[in-house]
Every structure is written in structure tokens, then in C-alpha cells.
Design a protein around this motif. Structure first.
Motif, PDB file in Angstrom:
ATOM      1  N   UNK A 197       0.805  -1.223   0.000  1.00 52.15           N
ATOM      2  CA  UNK A 197       0.000   0.000   0.000  1.00 52.15           C
ATOM      3  C   UNK A 197       0.831   1.263   0.000  1.00 52.15           C
ATOM      4  N   UNK A 198       2.017   1.206   0.617  1.00 45.49           N
ATOM      5  CA  UNK A 198       2.819   2.419   0.742  1.00 45.49           C
ATOM      6  C   UNK A 198       4.084   2.414  -0.108  1.00 45.49           C
ATOM      7  N   UNK A 199       4.940   1.469   0.132  1.00 47.58           N
ATOM      8  CA  UNK A 199       6.251   1.556  -0.499  1.00 47.58           C
ATOM      9  C   UNK A 199       6.411   0.805  -1.817  1.00 47.58           C
ATOM     10  N   UNK A 200       5.532  -0.119  -2.083  1.00 43.66           N
ATOM     11  CA  UNK A 200       5.629  -0.862  -3.354  1.00 43.66           C
ATOM     12  C   UNK A 200       4.283  -0.807  -4.071  1.00 43.66           C
ATOM     13  N   UNK A 201       3.843   0.412  -4.327  1.00 39.48           N
ATOM     14  CA  UNK A 201       2.508   0.581  -4.906  1.00 39.48           C
ATOM     15  C   UNK A 201       2.357  -0.125  -6.244  1.00 39.48           C
ATOM     16  N   UNK A 202       3.497  -0.300  -6.933  1.00 40.66           N
ATOM     17  CA  UNK A 202       3.434  -0.980  -8.222  1.00 40.66           C
ATOM     18  C   UNK A 202       3.056  -2.452  -8.074  1.00 40.66           C
ATOM     19  N   UNK A 203       3.151  -2.947  -6.863  1.00 39.96           N
ATOM     20  CA  UNK A 203       2.836  -4.363  -6.639  1.00 39.96           C
ATOM     21  C   UNK A 203       1.367  -4.589  -6.301  1.00 39.96           C
ATOM     22  N   UNK A 204       0.608  -3.516  -6.283  1.00 39.15           N
ATOM     23  CA  UNK A 204      -0.775  -3.661  -5.813  1.00 39.15           C
ATOM     24  C   UNK A 204      -1.575  -4.623  -6.707  1.00 39.15           C
ATOM     25  N   UNK A 205      -1.219  -4.681  -7.969  1.00 35.85           N
ATOM     26  CA  UNK A 205      -1.931  -5.609  -8.860  1.00 35.85           C
ATOM     27  C   UNK A 205      -1.602  -7.066  -8.527  1.00 35.85           C
TER      28      UNK A 205
END
Ligand SMILES: [Zn+2]
Length: 426
Positions: free
Chosen positions: A355-363
């Protein structure tokens, strides 16, 4: 007897924690003048600390001689010291040796681990450290073996021995002697953890740790020298913590302090900082061995704490998280051991991570959850309600909504899997 709030900065008359007002009396004359602290045992009892700690603290603060073991319960400080001066000094003792550095609650238990004095907070669950440079700290460390820890430790050893017998192994697993008195004195403090492991299951991860524990026992018998040299002062940890990703800092006590002072740091901060530094040193989080991580947590005394899982979720993964989860499953399962609170804390850490530091991983959230579920790290009972409802416990509510929304395909899959099972049963 008049009572006062044990935190004098709290003026609330209904504050739960009270103690007798310190009663002192100046006696004698000239060189023989001294101050007798009449009700020290009662005050000490209210604070759940030995009276010797307090009288010694007065001695250090006032630069005076004290008696730390009076036979007649007459606790004496040499010289004339006014009551208000003593009370002031007592305030310093509270904040240094009693109050949880995180939530300022006085219900803490002193634990000594690897030459450090830890305060285990019954109210918030944090473990914070006492400043080791204070003179009283050396006194506490020196007098420790006679203290309250013995009972707990003996109980543990006995329980562990029972477990060892039950599992058909003998007492030599963690290098222990079957002799009670030897055990108390000779074992390094972190041995508790090794006992636990030796007595536990025989999965691959456990075996690996046992091998390691034996090795340490024979080569050294104590904590590694470089661990002693690590600067664990509040300033040093705070400085290291500044270099951490923002989502990890959020978990730290630094910005959590209700009084806004960054004076306390927690063991969890230290753990997170350590992993982060190891990753940098070794060139990636994947390069840090599970056993090393586990042992570090055991050294810090937090291997069984739920908050440790939050730190882990935020520190042991990178962009390759989906592939990394199965590799860490042995350790994670060991540390979560099915406990709900631990699972939730771990998911909280994952929520911060994506949610915060690896937003690109949200998918990748559905894949992450699916892998955690398949590795038995997270159970359906915990995963389902988690997916269904956002919470601002670990991240802000908007971020939480995003993460849980991203989890939807996994939640759906869980439901379908369940209804499949139902129809199979029919
Ligand atoms: Zn606390």
C-alpha cells in the motif's frame, strides 16, 4: 497514607497507578548525617521493582552512598536530602526503568537479554530498551541472576525438558546440562529460544536452526562479539531508522510517541533496521538466511511476538515477493504457528508493503494472498474477513480500501472454492 500518581505528569485523580508518597527523614549530624527512606519497600512494590534499584538510583543521581541490602529494612542515603529532591529523582527512575517507552504505561516487566535491559509492556505489547549507559543499568545487570527471572526460567527449562523427553531426544540438543543449578548459571540468555526450537517440530527449518545452535554452543557459548558492539543507543537507532522506507518508519515508535518526543525506540525498530542493513550488505533481501533472521529475533526476545510479523512482512520481501513467499514459508509458519493475532499482524505488514512503499505491486495482491494461503501462512478464517473490510490500523483508510479492493479476485476465489467443497459434500 497519602498516595500520588506514579506518573506525576498525569494529573487525572482517577489515574489507576498510584503509590505512597515517598516518606523520608533526615537523621544524625555532621559527617554522620543521613536520609532514611522509610517507605521504600512499599513504593518499590507499587513499581514492581526491587527497593535496591531505587535506593541505588538515588545514590547515583545524588552522588551519595547508599545501603542496598539493609537487614532491618532501613534504607539509607548518606547526607541530607530533601523529600522533593528525592521525589524528583524517583520520577527519573520511573521514566528510565519502569515506564514503557512506547505507551508510557508502568506495567512493564524487566527482562535481561544479551546484556541489555528490556521492558516488556503488558499494556501495548512493545518491548523497549533501558538506556544502558546509566549507572543503574550496570547495577541491574550485575544483580540480575538473583532477580525475578529465575522462576520463569526454571519453569521454562522444566517444560522444555519434558518436551524433550516426550520427543525422545536427550538434553544435549542445545548443549544443556541436566543439572539444574548449572543450567541457571552457565547458559547464555538466548538459550530459551534454542530450547524452544530443540523441543519443537522437526521440520527442515527447525533442523537447520538446531544445527546452528549446536555450532554456536561449541564455538562460543555466548552472543557474538559483533552483536555486543552494535550501537543500540536511541540516537543511533533513530539515525538508522531515518534511512528506512516510509512504510517501515510508520511501524516504528519514532513517530508514534503520544508525547511527540522521539526518546524511546523499540526492539522492533531495531529488528527492522537490522534486516534492512543485512539486505544492503548482502545485496538483496533474498540473500539473508531465514535462520539468521530467526536467530536475530530470538536474540532480541521477540521471536514469538505478533508485532515481529508486521516487521517481517515489511522487510523480507522485494519486487519478487510472490516467488519469495514459499522460500520464507518455513520460517513464517514457525513464527506465526497458526495464531490469529500473528496472521493479522503479518497481513498488516503486507498491507503497508504493497500500500505504501511498493505501490506498483498492488496488482499482485491476489497472487500474494493466494501464495500465503497455499503455503498455510494465512488461513481462510483470517483471510476472508480481512479481504472484506478496510481498516486504518496499519495504513490510512484510503490505502487500505485500495489494497482490499485489489484483493477481490482472491476473495472471490476463496468463496468459490468453498462452495465447491460444499457441493462435494452433498
Ligand atoms: Zn507499552
Amino acid at each position: 497514607m497519602a498516595t500520588v500518581n506514579i506518573r506525576r505528569d498525569v494529573t487525572d485523580p482517577f489515574y489507576r497507578y498510584k503509590m505512597e508518597r515517598l516518606q523520608s527523614k533526615i537523621e544524625g549530624k555532621g559527617n554522620g548525617i543521613k536520609t532514611v527512606v522509610a517507605n521504600l519497600p512499599s513504593v518499590a512494590q507499587s513499581l514492581a521493582r526491587p527497593p535496591a534499584y531505587i535506593i541505588k538510583y538515588f545514590g547515583f543521581e545524588l552522588g551519595a552512598q547508599t545501603n542496598t541490602n539493609p537487614k532491618d529494612d532501613r534504607w539509607i542515603i548518606n547526607g541530607a536530602h530533601q523529600a522533593d529532591k528525592l521525589q524528583e529523582s524517583l520520577d527519573g527512575f520511573f521514566s528510565r526503568f519502569v515506564l514503557c517507552k512506547d505507551c508510557k504505561n508502568p506495567e512493564t516487566v524487566v527482562n535481561i537479554k544479551d546484556g541489555r535491559i528490556l521492558l516488556d509492556c503488558k499494556a501495548c505489547g512493545q518491548i523497549t530498551t533501558v538506556e544502558i549507559r546509566h549507572k543503574l543499568s550496570s547495577f541491574v545487570l550485575k544483580t540480575e541472576p538473583k532477580g525475578g527471572k529465575k522462576g520463569k526460567k526454571e519453569k521454562m527449562s522444566r517444560r522444555d525438558r519434558a518436551k524433550l523427553e516426550a520427543s525422545g531426544e536427550n538434553g544435549s540438543v542445545a548443549g544443556t546440562s541436566p543439572n539444574d543449578s548449572n543450567e541457571e548459571q552457565d547458559l547464555p540468555d538466548d538459550d530459551d529460544a534454542e530450547h524452544e526450537i530443540a523441543a519443537g517440530s522437526d521440520d527442515e527449518f527447525t533442523k537447520q536452526i538446531n544445527e546452528d545452535a549446536k555450532h554456536i554452543e561449541t564455538t562460543n557459548g555466548g552472543p557474538k562479539a559483533d552483536e555486543w558492539q552494535m550501537d543500540t543507543s536511541a540516537e543511533a537507532v533513530a539515525a538508522r531508522a531515518k534511512n528506512l522506507p516510509s512504510d517501515l518508519q510508520r511501524s516504528l515508535a519514532l513517530d508514534d510517541d503520544e508525547d511527540g518526543e522521539a526518546n524511546g525506540h523499540s526492539i522492533y525498530d531495531e529488528f527492522g533496521v537490522w534486516i534492512d542493513e543485512q539486505a544492503k550488505e548482502k545485496g538483496g533481501v533474498s540473500k539473508i538466511d531465514d535462520v539468521e533472521i530467526y536467530k536475530k529475533s530470538a536474540d532480541l526476545g521477540i521471536e514469538a511476538k505478533y508485532k515481529t510479523l508486521t516487521v517481517l512482512a515489511q522487510t523480507i520481501f522485494d519486487d519478487e515477493i510472490v516467488a519469495q513467499i514459499p522460500k520464507r514459508a518455513g520460517m513464517l509458519n514457525k513464527m506465526i504457528s497458526g495464531q490469529e493475532k500473528h496472521q493479522k499482524a503479518f497481513l498488516g505488514g503486507i498491507e503497508r508493503f504493497v500500500g505504501n512503499d511498493h505501490k506498483d505491486l498492488i496488482t499482485k495482491v491476489p497472487q500474494i494472498l493466494m501464495t500465503l494461503y497455499q503455503e498455510d501462512i494465512i488461513t481462510e478464517e483470517i483471510a476472508k474477513p480481512w479481504c472484506g473490510k478496510a481498516s486504518k490500523k496499519y495504513v490510512d483508510i484510503k490505502t487500505s480500501r485500495n489494497v482490499r479492493q485489489a484483493a477481490e479476485p482472491f476473495a472471490k476465489w476463496l468463496e468459490e472454492a468453498e462452495s465447491d467443497e460444499d457441493s462435494d459434500d452433498e
